[in-house]
Design an enzyme around this catalytic site. Sequence first.
Site, PDB file in Angstrom:
ATOM      1  CB  CYS A   1      -1.027  10.698   0.313  1.00 10.06           C
ATOM      2  SG  CYS A   1       0.056   9.275   0.526  1.00 10.06           S
TER       3      CYS A   1
ATOM      4  CE  LYS B   1      -0.947   0.293   5.004  1.00 11.61           C
ATOM      5  NZ  LYS B   1      -2.039   0.290   6.007  1.00 11.61           N
ATOM      6  CG  ASP B   2       3.873   2.128   2.626  1.00 11.32           C
ATOM      7  OD1 ASP B   2       2.814   2.722   2.938  1.00 11.32           O
ATOM      8  OD2 ASP B   2       4.614   1.570   3.445  1.00 11.32           O
TER       9      ASP B   2
ATOM     10  NE  ARG C   1       0.539   5.273  12.652  1.00 10.20           N
ATOM     11  CZ  ARG C   1       0.057   5.207  11.433  1.00 10.20           C
ATOM     12  NH1 ARG C   1      -1.224   4.986  11.244  1.00 10.20           N
ATOM     13  NH2 ARG C   1       0.844   5.360  10.387  1.00 10.20           N
TER      14      ARG C   1
ATOM     15  NE  ARG D   1      -7.654   2.899   3.704  1.00 13.22           N
ATOM     16  CZ  ARG D   1      -7.898   2.171   4.794  1.00 13.22           C
ATOM     17  NH1 ARG D   1      -9.102   1.709   5.050  1.00 13.22           N
ATOM     18  NH2 ARG D   1      -6.932   1.901   5.644  1.00 13.22           N
ATOM     19  NE  ARG D   2      -6.258   2.606   8.688  1.00 10.10           N
ATOM     20  CZ  ARG D   2      -4.996   2.225   8.798  1.00 10.10           C
ATOM     21  NH1 ARG D   2      -4.067   3.110   9.156  1.00 10.10           N
ATOM     22  NH2 ARG D   2      -4.655   0.970   8.564  1.00 10.10           N
TER      23      ARG D   2
ATOM     24  NE  ARG E   1       3.127  10.149   9.106  1.00  8.08           N
ATOM     25  CZ  ARG E   1       4.256  10.584   8.574  1.00  8.08           C
ATOM     26  NH1 ARG E   1       4.397  11.875   8.302  1.00  8.08           N
ATOM     27  NH2 ARG E   1       5.241   9.765   8.307  1.00  8.08           N
TER      28      ARG E   1
END
Length: 309
Positions: free
Chosen positions: A244, A85-86, A157, A133-134, A151
């Site tokens: 992004c 996904k990166d 986190r 997205r989240r 971040r």
Amino acid sequence: MQTDVVKIGTRGSALAMAQAAEVRARLMAAHGLPEEAFEIVIISTSGDRIQDRPLSQAGGKGLFTKEIEEALIDGRIDLAVHSSKDMPTVLPDGLEISAFLEREDVRDVFIGRSVASLEHLPHGARLGTSSLRRQALVLRLRPDLQVGMFRGNVQTRLRKLEAGEADGTLLALAGLKRLGMAHVAGEVMDVEHFPPALGQGAICIESRVGDRRIGPMVAAIHHAPTGAELACERAFLAALDGSCRTPIAGLARAAGDALHFSGMVLSPDGQEVHEIAVDGKVADAVRIGADAGAAVRRKAGAGFFDGWS
């Protein structure tokens, strides 16, 4: 007989190191090689160093791959391990994604400081995430919440959450599993209502095009169904010029020679959504993703993307 040490490039987070170690273990098993036949090389990326603003403001996905790809191009490493996904949809000349490992669980999980689910967060509670997205999916379900930037790697986190910087956050279940931390997950989000990032849960290997040594080596651990799913998802992302800066979600599922894809784009506040679902053949994975992306782009209209891209 293999003599030269194979250098595996990776970011330095605990999750990235776990992913690199998984690739090494699979290569060892596939080729009967000892651990000392491989060296894991840690490369600091811009995405790791920039912690004071969202990636969308700093340059996008390539921030997690640029320095690693430079090391691959100039021969300091032989292959690179990434979270799919990166990966930007366009790679530097001379590089290719040469293999995907079998995909892990694609779902997101909610982790709350004092509640077990997103639904039970009190009105106006703070949710921390660095993912547009989240953010959009959360606000689609809970427009009353305050969503702020969160971040850092998984451990960072979780420390921020424990310190009270937010009342809840969202993480990928795949990452928690790879870290042996699945027990910290609260609510596991349903993919129907909370679809994952394109590529979520899949580890990919990047190498030099035409590398006669590394190409056959990594081909032995490639998981074809995951490869088909990711080919579809990446084609969808490419058709939307995904970055992004746009909340995009989707998931392809391969079963035998059949493939199902569902995808969506959202406004950052989650209040405007454009969705699509398509069935087809695995052999047509790229076309399915590209056509789905073009269809969603037509549905949304040009102005939809112009507002925040």
